[in-house]
Enzyme design. Structure first.
Site, PDB file in Angstrom:
ATOM      1  N   HIS A  33      -6.935  -6.606  -1.129  1.00 39.78           N
ATOM      2  CA  HIS A  33      -5.894  -5.611  -0.857  1.00 39.78           C
ATOM      3  C   HIS A  33      -4.885  -6.102   0.177  1.00 39.78           C
ATOM      4  CE1 HIS A  33      -4.083  -1.661  -0.710  1.00 39.78           C
ATOM      5  NE2 HIS A  33      -4.277  -1.581   0.602  1.00 39.78           N
ATOM      6  N   ASP A  50      -8.190  -6.364  -5.669  1.00 41.39           N
ATOM      7  CA  ASP A  50      -7.984  -5.221  -4.774  1.00 41.39           C
ATOM      8  C   ASP A  50      -9.052  -4.155  -5.007  1.00 41.39           C
ATOM      9  OD1 ASP A  50      -6.902  -3.059  -3.294  1.00 41.39           O
ATOM     10  OD2 ASP A  50      -4.872  -3.801  -3.646  1.00 41.39           O
ATOM     11  N   ASP A  79       0.853  -1.190   0.000  1.00 43.88           N
ATOM     12  CA  ASP A  79       0.000   0.000   0.000  1.00 43.88           C
ATOM     13  C   ASP A  79       0.900   1.256   0.000  1.00 43.88           C
ATOM     14  OD1 ASP A  79      -3.005   0.913   0.622  1.00 43.88           O
ATOM     15  OD2 ASP A  79      -1.725   2.012   2.013  1.00 43.88           O
TER      16      ASP A  79
END
Length: 378
Positions: free
Chosen positions: A355, A327, A201
């Site tokens: 994710h 995701d 991320d």
């Protein structure tokens, strides 16, 4: 987080209580033994559901009690399951396509993919895991366990104001302050020691900053569904490419203005009722519960900061990207856009991963990390 510039004034979110569905019990006879079996089954379902919540909260409590927030979450272990011999395995383009359960449970040590590895033959056997925005070192607990069982050394850190790091994320004013636990760890490595950096991320932007600062201490950099930026770009610049297309992210974002509404946001939080759909829709319930009691706001200033990345430093580090195709936070289209803008050495994919593949597909993620560690120099 994806589409951070979708709006700076979040719309009110109608929170809905999640519904639960249980499988219908099979038809049973009127005998007392079958009735008793049905009662026991019903009680077990209720007990298991409560136990999941209890275990997740207990895990978060243990982390808070045992670790000091100013130090890395360092779980290094020696090789406990050695195996002689070695095999030349071809590097896969993606994870196995075999059907796994939703939880992708951890295997026993003798079943691990890294049993044929000779750690002494690797350039480095140490991983440094860098969490994404709002997460903390706690999110890597499955990955830590799997890597350590294979004899790898693992450090998972809490960035400033994250996890159990004792700092207010609303007070963070820049990227250098946010990534200081990471840069401190790299700065204090022994002479000649290298590590494999792994960023998830917004952690992708953080390891990029570290690659520019300490290129000779990083053997490889792995981006997992992460922000992989180019020179002069901020995370906000990259995520703005998807502005207006990710309604779920827009609804989940809660901007915090501790300096007053007339100033920019100081941090971004996420609506807890939308966490599963946004970040964990393929992940086990116990991990969603752990995240719901552990996630903290992401400081906004580092997201705005444009990176200065040079070919001589950042460009000298070998990069690998692991895509997360399911995701909902950083959609696959955005991931592929980043890959095309700055192609890494190789691209992999964790099939069926949301994710958070460290929760939804820990075995597949582990396999790819091990395979990347085995890739020799060109």
């Amino acid at each position: 987080m994806g589409n951070l510039c979708a709006c700076l004034s979040p719309k009110p979110v109608n929170k809905k209580r999640p519904s639960k569905r249980f499988a219908n019990p099979q038809a049973v006879s009127s005998s007392s033994s079958n009735r008793w079996a049905r009662i026991r089954s019903s009680r077990k379902e209720k007990f298991d559901d409560a136990l999941i919540q209890e275990q997740a909260i207990a895990a978060a409590t243990i982390i808070l009690q045992q670790h000091n927030g100013s130090l890395p979450f360092d779980r290094c272990a020696s090789l406990r399951y050695p195996n002689s011999g070695s095999k030349k395995n071809q590097l896969p383009r993606s994870s196995s396509s075999r059907t796994r359960s939703l939880t992708d449970p951890l295997l026993q040590p003798h079943q691990l993919v890294n049993q044929d590895i000779k750690l002494d033959d690797l350039e480095t056997n140490r991983f440094v895991l860098v969490h994404g925005g709002g997460f903390g070192a706690w999110c890597w607990y499955k990955t830590i366990a799997l890597l350590e069982e294979g004899g790898f050394r693992v450090s998972a850190i809490d960035l400033t104001g994250s996890g159990i790091h004792a700092y207010d994320p609303n007070s963070i004013t820049g990227l250098s302050q946010y990534v200081k636990p990471l840069t401190d760890l790299l700065e204090n490595l022994a002479d000649g020691e290298k590590v494999i950096l792994v960023g998830h991320d917004f952690g992708g932007a953080c390891i990029s900053y570290a690659m520019e600062s300490f290129p000779f201490k990083i053997s490889k950099a792995v981006f997992i569904g992460a922000a992989m930026l180019t020179n002069g770009q901020s995370a906000l610049d990259m995520f703005s490419k998807q502005a207006g297309t990710n309604d779920l992210m827009r609804r989940a974002q809660i901007f915090l203005y501790t300096n007053g509404n007339e100033h920019p946001p100081t941090s971004i939080d996420l609506d807890k009722s939308l966490l599963r759909d946004l970040l964990f829709h393929q992940s086990p319930a116990k991990d969603v519960a752990l995240a719901s009691v552990s996630m903290r706001p992401l400081p906004f200033a580092p997201v705005l900061e444009k990176l200065s990345l040079t070919d001589m430093k950042y460009g000298s580090v070998r990069r690998f990207y692991i895509e997360t195709p399911e995701d909902n936070a950083i959609p696959i289209a955005l991931q592929e856009s980043m890959i095309n803008s700055s192609p890494p050495e190789q691209v992999f994919r964790v099939k069926g991963a949301d994710h958070s593949p460290f929760f939804s597909k820990p075995q597949a993620l582990h396999k790819l990390l091990v395979e990347i560690s085995k890739i020799s120099s060109i």
